[in-house]
Design a protein around this motif. Structure first.
Motif, short mmCIF file in Angstrom:
data_model
loop_
_atom_site.label_atom_id
_atom_site.label_comp_id
_atom_site.label_asym_id
_atom_site.label_seq_id
_atom_site.Cartn_x
_atom_site.Cartn_y
_atom_site.Cartn_z
N GLY A 84 -0.89 1.89 52.53
CA GLY A 84 -0.65 1.61 51.11
C GLY A 84 0.17 0.37 50.88
O GLY A 84 0.10 -0.24 49.80
N LEU A 85 0.93 -0.05 51.87
CA LEU A 85 1.77 -1.24 51.74
C LEU A 85 1.02 -2.52 52.09
O LEU A 85 1.15 -3.53 51.39
CB LEU A 85 2.99 -1.07 52.66
CG LEU A 85 4.05 -2.16 52.65
CD1 LEU A 85 4.68 -2.29 51.27
CD2 LEU A 85 5.13 -1.85 53.67
N PRO A 88 -2.88 -3.86 49.79
CA PRO A 88 -2.86 -4.72 48.61
C PRO A 88 -2.49 -6.18 48.91
O PRO A 88 -2.79 -7.07 48.11
CB PRO A 88 -1.78 -4.08 47.71
CG PRO A 88 -1.60 -2.71 48.21
CD PRO A 88 -1.94 -2.74 49.67
N ARG A 95 -5.42 -4.67 44.83
CA ARG A 95 -4.08 -4.40 44.30
C ARG A 95 -4.02 -3.25 43.32
O ARG A 95 -2.95 -2.87 42.88
CB ARG A 95 -3.53 -5.66 43.65
CG ARG A 95 -3.34 -6.75 44.67
CD ARG A 95 -2.09 -7.53 44.48
NE ARG A 95 -1.95 -8.43 45.59
CZ ARG A 95 -1.99 -9.73 45.49
NH1 ARG A 95 -2.10 -10.29 44.32
NH2 ARG A 95 -1.87 -10.46 46.57
N SER A 96 -5.15 -2.71 42.96
CA SER A 96 -5.17 -1.56 42.05
C SER A 96 -4.61 -0.34 42.78
O SER A 96 -5.04 -0.03 43.90
CB SER A 96 -6.60 -1.29 41.59
OG SER A 96 -6.71 0.01 41.06
N GLY A 97 -3.69 0.36 42.15
CA GLY A 97 -3.15 1.57 42.74
C GLY A 97 -4.23 2.60 42.97
O GLY A 97 -4.25 3.28 44.00
N THR A 100 -6.30 1.59 46.08
CA THR A 100 -5.53 1.76 47.31
C THR A 100 -5.38 3.24 47.66
O THR A 100 -5.60 3.66 48.80
CB THR A 100 -4.14 1.10 47.18
OG1 THR A 100 -4.32 -0.29 46.93
CG2 THR A 100 -3.32 1.29 48.44
N ILE A 101 -5.02 4.05 46.67
CA ILE A 101 -4.80 5.48 46.93
C ILE A 101 -6.11 6.19 47.24
O ILE A 101 -6.19 7.01 48.16
CB ILE A 101 -4.05 6.12 45.74
CG1 ILE A 101 -2.64 5.52 45.67
CG2 ILE A 101 -4.00 7.62 45.87
CD1 ILE A 101 -1.92 5.77 44.37
N ALA A 135 0.02 6.99 51.59
CA ALA A 135 -0.59 5.82 50.96
C ALA A 135 0.03 5.56 49.59
O ALA A 135 0.26 4.40 49.21
CB ALA A 135 -2.10 6.01 50.83
N TYR A 139 2.01 2.21 48.56
CA TYR A 139 1.65 1.42 47.39
C TYR A 139 2.84 1.22 46.46
O TYR A 139 3.03 0.14 45.91
CB TYR A 139 0.48 2.04 46.63
CG TYR A 139 0.06 1.18 45.48
CD1 TYR A 139 -0.69 0.02 45.69
CD2 TYR A 139 0.44 1.48 44.18
CE1 TYR A 139 -1.04 -0.80 44.65
CE2 TYR A 139 0.10 0.66 43.12
CZ TYR A 139 -0.65 -0.47 43.36
OH TYR A 139 -0.99 -1.30 42.32
N PHE A 142 4.86 -1.46 47.94
CA PHE A 142 4.23 -2.75 47.66
C PHE A 142 4.53 -3.20 46.24
O PHE A 142 4.89 -4.36 46.01
CB PHE A 142 2.71 -2.69 47.86
CG PHE A 142 2.01 -3.85 47.23
CD1 PHE A 142 2.01 -5.10 47.84
CD2 PHE A 142 1.38 -3.72 46.00
CE1 PHE A 142 1.38 -6.19 47.24
CE2 PHE A 142 0.76 -4.80 45.39
CZ PHE A 142 0.76 -6.04 46.02
N THR A 143 4.39 -2.29 45.28
CA THR A 143 4.62 -2.62 43.88
C THR A 143 6.06 -3.08 43.65
O THR A 143 6.29 -4.07 42.95
CB THR A 143 4.29 -1.40 42.98
OG1 THR A 143 2.95 -1.00 43.22
CG2 THR A 143 4.44 -1.73 41.52
#
Length: 157
Positions: A84-85, A88, A95-97, A100-101, A135, A139, A142-143
């Motif tokens: 998840g990191l 993106p 880059r959409s959550g 990614t999830i 994940a 994410y 990452f955000t």
């Protein structure tokens, strides 16, 4: 941020992602220290009831020991945080959550299915829940990092 710096970050992210996938494959399919059994002992094992194995590991944590509980519960989460990191970072379209999830869940489903078919490990819906949670955490990290970077540099990668 300079275009050249962006490319270096993306290339580094790609190399880290490849290394991560190789390590993940090793631990999930080949490492004997994580619940893998000898060829003669292999049989189809699966759990389709959510939270049964998590609850069992928690209730019997004293008997099972720290290593077994940690690797089963926290190892599944920690194993998918890099997914998840890093994902993106590889491409702006990832880059959409949701993407990614969902892809983390799909990867987990593929891993569990391969484990079932090859009789390596156990198909466990709880592992899919924990992997997807990893994940999600990745994410979120990452955000947060991306937000801090944009605040520092004042623009997107």
């Amino acid at each position: 941020m300079k275009k050249e710096t962006k490319h270096v970050i993306q290339r580094t992210g790609f190399l880290l992602f490849i290394l991560y996938v190789l390590l993940l494959m090793y631990f999930l399919f080949f490492s004997e220290g994580y619940g893998r059994v000898a060829q003669a002992e292999r049989e189809y094992r699966y759990n389709l009831v959510p939270l049964v194995e998590i609850r069992r590991f928690w209730i019997y944590r004293e008997q099972l020991g720290f290593f077994a509980v940690f690797t089963n519960i926290f190892g599944n989460v920690l194993g998918f945080i890099p997914y998840g990191l890093i994902l993106p970072v590889l491409h702006p379209g990832l880059r959409s959550g949701f993407v990614t999830i969902l892809s983390g869940f799909c990867l987990s489903l593929c891993v569990e299915t391969i484990q079932l078919i090859t009789k390596v490990g156990c198909f466990d819906v709880d592992d899919m829940i924990l992997n997807t949670l990893g994940a999600v955490i990745g994410y979120i990290l990452f955000t947060v990092c991306n937000h801090l970077r944009r605040a520092y540099y004042g623009k997107k990668i």
